[in-house]
Design an enzyme around this catalytic site. Structure first.
Site, short mmCIF file in Angstrom:
data_model
loop_
_atom_site.label_atom_id
_atom_site.label_comp_id
_atom_site.label_asym_id
_atom_site.label_seq_id
_atom_site.Cartn_x
_atom_site.Cartn_y
_atom_site.Cartn_z
N ALA A 33 -11.12 8.53 17.69
CA ALA A 33 -12.12 8.46 16.61
C ALA A 33 -12.34 7.00 16.22
O ALA A 33 -11.84 6.09 16.88
CB ALA A 33 -11.63 9.27 15.42
N ASN A 34 -13.12 6.77 15.17
CA ASN A 34 -13.23 5.42 14.61
C ASN A 34 -13.32 5.53 13.09
O ASN A 34 -13.32 6.63 12.54
CB ASN A 34 -14.43 4.67 15.22
CG ASN A 34 -15.74 5.33 14.90
OD1 ASN A 34 -16.13 5.42 13.73
ND2 ASN A 34 -16.44 5.81 15.92
N ARG A 35 -13.41 4.40 12.41
CA ARG A 35 -13.26 4.38 10.95
C ARG A 35 -14.54 4.65 10.18
O ARG A 35 -14.57 4.53 8.96
CB ARG A 35 -12.71 3.02 10.50
CG ARG A 35 -11.31 2.75 10.97
CD ARG A 35 -10.76 1.49 10.31
NE ARG A 35 -9.53 1.07 10.94
CZ ARG A 35 -8.35 1.62 10.69
NH1 ARG A 35 -8.26 2.61 9.83
NH2 ARG A 35 -7.27 1.19 11.32
N SER A 36 -15.63 5.01 10.84
CA SER A 36 -16.87 5.26 10.10
C SER A 36 -16.69 6.44 9.15
O SER A 36 -16.20 7.50 9.54
CB SER A 36 -18.00 5.58 11.10
OG SER A 36 -19.13 6.05 10.39
N ALA A 99 -21.60 5.49 14.23
CA ALA A 99 -20.68 4.67 15.02
C ALA A 99 -20.29 5.52 16.23
O ALA A 99 -19.28 6.24 16.21
CB ALA A 99 -19.47 4.30 14.18
#
Ligand code: CTP
Ligand code: CA
Length: 221
Positions: A33-36, A99
């Protein structure tokens, strides 16, 4: 007291917004995943709807309520997001805030078990949703990308606008606490040059951008 409703400058327009991260499965129980947080994209969808647009919001996995009068399509992976965007066309404008993961994992059909060998993840590139839309016969009249950067923000944003054939790039420096935070400090990069906006709450960035979209669609039609 509630602020008066703004004029419905986008009535009759369809605007597509992508927001949030994507999740790329590693196996049935794990993902990359990512931090968005999705906050900026959801705020933009809300601001566009307040101006009377029909808004389709294609959202990755986020913990946010759907803004009033917005049609929301939930997706998990970048490839699902690309399909949902394709199905939502045509649109007068698109704002690609998501993102999107740049790669997906060649995922395992069953949970990977701890064994002797440490597993190696094999990555494959995801479709570039913005760049694909820019070259599609259904390209929206106004195509806006975001560029979240941790260094050389404007330089990367200029290059991205050209490389992805977007009309505008909204560039922001995410080296601080922007991802997940309440404020954003952005630069609007267009063919005419750069406008650097003061640090604002994400709702205010969204309202200003929605106004600019309404201006652009009014002059283009
Ligand atoms: N984007 C997209 N599909 C992808 C990757 C990015 O639609 N597979 C969109 C994003 O929603 C954003 C813009 O492209 O509007 C720029 O994304 P960004 O990640 O900053 O650019 P990349 O070209 O992926 O470059 P890099 O991550 O290497 O900076
Ligand atoms: Ca990327």
């Amino acid at each position: 007291m509630l602020a008066p409703a703004p004029p419905k400058r986008l009535a009759g327009r369809h605007v597509l917004v992508t927001a949030g991260p994507t999740h790329e499965p590693i196996d049935p129980v794990r993902y990359i995943a990512n931090r968005s947080s999705g906050k900026q994209g959801f705020a933009i969808a809300a601001a566009l709807a307040r101006l009377g647009a029909r808004v389709t919001l294609v959202a990755g996995p986020v913990m946010l309520a759907t803004p009033p009068a917005v049609d929301r399509i939930d997706v998990e992976t970048a490839r699902e997001m690309a399909d949902a965007v394709d199905r939502a066309l045509p649109a007068d404008a698109a704002v690609m805030v998501a993102a999107v993961a740049d790669w997906h994992v060649e995922s395992a059909p069953q949970k990977i078990k701890k064994g002797n060998a440490t597993p190696t993840l094999r990555l494959a590139e995801n479709p570039d949703i913005l760049a694909t839309l820019a070259r599609s016969p259904h390209r929206p009249r106004l195509l806006i990308g975001f560029a979240a950067e941790t260094e050389c923000v404007l330089e990367h944003a200029f290059a991205k606008r050209i490389r992805k054939a977007a009309d505008w790039i909204v560039a922001n420096d995410v080296s601080g606490d922007v991802m997940g935070g309440a404020d954003n400090s952005v630069h609007l990069v267009t063919e005419a040059g750069v406008e650097s906006w003061e640090r604002l709450p994400k709702d205010a960035v969204a309202a200003r951008l929605a106004d600019r979209i309404a201006d652009a669609l009014e002059t283009a039609s």
